[in-house]
Design an enzyme around this catalytic site. Structure first.
Site, PDB file in Angstrom:
ATOM      1  N   CYS A  51      -6.664 -40.274  68.383  1.00 52.65           N
ATOM      2  CA  CYS A  51      -6.332 -41.623  67.885  1.00 52.65           C
ATOM      3  C   CYS A  51      -7.553 -42.282  67.247  1.00 52.65           C
ATOM      4  O   CYS A  51      -7.415 -43.157  66.394  1.00 52.65           O
ATOM      5  CB  CYS A  51      -5.810 -42.508  69.016  1.00 52.65           C
ATOM      6  N   HIS A 295      -6.979 -45.641  74.536  1.00 46.57           N
ATOM      7  CA  HIS A 295      -6.146 -45.341  73.369  1.00 46.57           C
ATOM      8  C   HIS A 295      -6.301 -46.426  72.304  1.00 46.57           C
ATOM      9  O   HIS A 295      -6.757 -47.537  72.587  1.00 46.57           O
ATOM     10  CB  HIS A 295      -4.674 -45.240  73.810  1.00 46.57           C
TER      11      HIS A 295
END
Length: 453
Positions: A51, A295
């Site tokens: 990510c 994340h």
């Protein structure tokens, strides 16, 4: 492995012990830029880790789409050719921002080409340079070419990477477009990351990173560092998110030096682990990367009032906070004159002393931010509308409803005060956004709120 490849590996992965980089970690990062079938302008992430590259590419893809056709087009179905144009234009833009000056060359990390049975050159999307099989061979097909990486291990993959040098922006865009199959197939994310690093220059990155012993990818958990995120978003691999540079124990700590095109907000600020500066909090376009502990996701809207030029009170708040690096909400009264000078306010000594007495009537030796703003910048109305549509993107399938990566639509209400009558649920996404809009409320169209993780 060439010396250059080894330097890139050391910078990105560090120098792991005898066991090397864990195969599971390398596998998680071995994926390409793949569009969701459910949302044709949204990129999918298959496992945790990449990510740190995919989210920055996603925000610039949204930025590119909006610049070309407006946000409503972002939410429409893209043709495959449009997907190709958007992705390759986005990758080119990021590479150009990493290039220090116009005279510097661009460097792309690529894999060797293989020969088909009719001797025509193809980009080897399953790189095995010694093989004479074509990519059309049934035995070469895999169920998910963007994720599977079993054919090449870590050492073998890095030993065959080649560097391709390009001299002009036009040449860069042409070649990046021609390598579309490379970017979308299994090693695309890593090859693009290495291309940015080679273009920026390994030594230039080392000079910007605060601690060069820390790799860009965490060798245990596989998360990308803040330096990696900043490199892709800003073109500079600095380790911090505050505005400008700071001195700490004789060391200069580098921060962000100009307004970003797209923004960054983090849940870590709500936990008081860091403070994101105005250059990232207030970007040129209303798209923000949202960071959790593990994340990155994306929040965006078409409401340009959210990124309108700084009002005088917003500028005053930002300048005041540069003199309050601990985010205490106050400064020593000895710094009042410096703040007033920085804001081009009257700063004659007699007037400053008068203001000290007025702003600190009890003689505590501190000036509160709230009182400072009320004195010099009172009653400034916000240009932000009462409510507006917003969208959230999370590239992980398992974090989406029915495991289909798609944008979650909602309505945001940004108020100047807390209203208990309009209080929505307390979620990580909301707490993250509250670091910019303290009294924001969110109403999502889905049964459950979107996930930050």
């Amino acid at each position: 492995m060439s010396d250059t490849n080894k330097e890139v590996v050391d910078l990105v992965w560090g120098r792991p012990g005898g066991g090397g980089v864990p195969a599971s970690l390398f596998r998680r990062w071995s994926q390409g830029f793949v569009y969701s079938e459910a949302e044709r302008s949204a990129l999918e992430q298959f496992e945790g880790g990449p990510c740190a590259v995919i989210a920055p590419v996603q925000v610039f893809a949204l930025f590119f789409l909006n610049q070309m056709r407006g946000l409503t087009y972002v939410l429409c179905i893209l043709t495959e050719e449009e997907q190709r144009t958007v992705l390759c234009s986005t990758l080119s833009e990021i590479l150009e921002s990493a290039c220090l000056n116009k005279t510097q060359a661009f460097h792309l990390a690529t894999l060797p080409r293989a020969k088909t049975t009719d001797s025509s050159d193809i980009t080897d999307s399953h790189p095995e340079p010694e093989s004479s099989q074509t990519t059309d061979s049934p035995s070469k097909k895999i169920s998910n070419p963007a994720l599977a990486a079993e054919e090449l291990g870590f050492e073998r993959f890095h030993s065959i990477i080649q560097k391709r040098t390009l001299r002009t922006d036009a040449e860069l865009r042409e070649v990046v477009l021609s390598l579309y199959d490379t970017w979308k197939n299994k090693f695309g994310v890593l090859l693009f990351l290495y291309s940015v690093i080679l273009t920026k220059g390994i030594e230039n990155i080392k000079n910007e990173i605060e601690d060069t012993s820390e790799p860009l990818i965490d060798p245990v958990y596989g998360h990308g560092s803040q330096s990696l995120i900043n490199l892709l978003v800003m073109g500079h691999a600095v380790s911090n998110v505050w505005d400008g540079d700071r001195e700490c124990s004789g060391m200069k700590l580098h921060g962000i030096h100009q307004q970003a095109s797209v923004g960054f907000l983090t849940l870590m600020e709500s936990l008081r682990y860091c403070k994101v500066g105005a250059f990232l909090k207030s970007p040129k376009f209303p798209i923000w990367i949202l960071g959790s502990e593990t994340h990155l996701s994306v929040f965006f809207t078409k409401e340009m009032a959210l990124v309108a030029p700084e009002s005088p009170s917003e500028q005053a708040r930002r300048v005041f906070q540069t003199f309050d690096p601990e985010d205490n909400g106050f400064i020593p009264d000895t710094l009042l004159e410096d703040v007033m000078k920085a804001l081009d306010l009257v700063s004659e000594p007699d007037y400053v002393n008068l203001m000290k007495s007025k702003l600190d009537p009890e003689g505590l030796g501190i000036i509160l931010l709230s009182q400072f703003l009320q004195e010099f910048f009172p009653d400034q109305d916000s240009v932000i509308p009462d409510s507006f549509p917003v969208y959230h993107y999370n590239g992980l399938k398992q974090s989406n409803h029915n495991e289909k990566v798609s944008y979650v639509e909602g309505t945001a209400l940004v108020m100047g005060f807390e209203d208990p009558m309009v209080r929505t649920d307390d979620t990580p996404v909301k707490r993250c956004l509250q670091t910019k809009w303290p009294y924001i409320e969110l109403l999502w169209t889905t049964e459950r709120s979107p996930s930050l993780n």
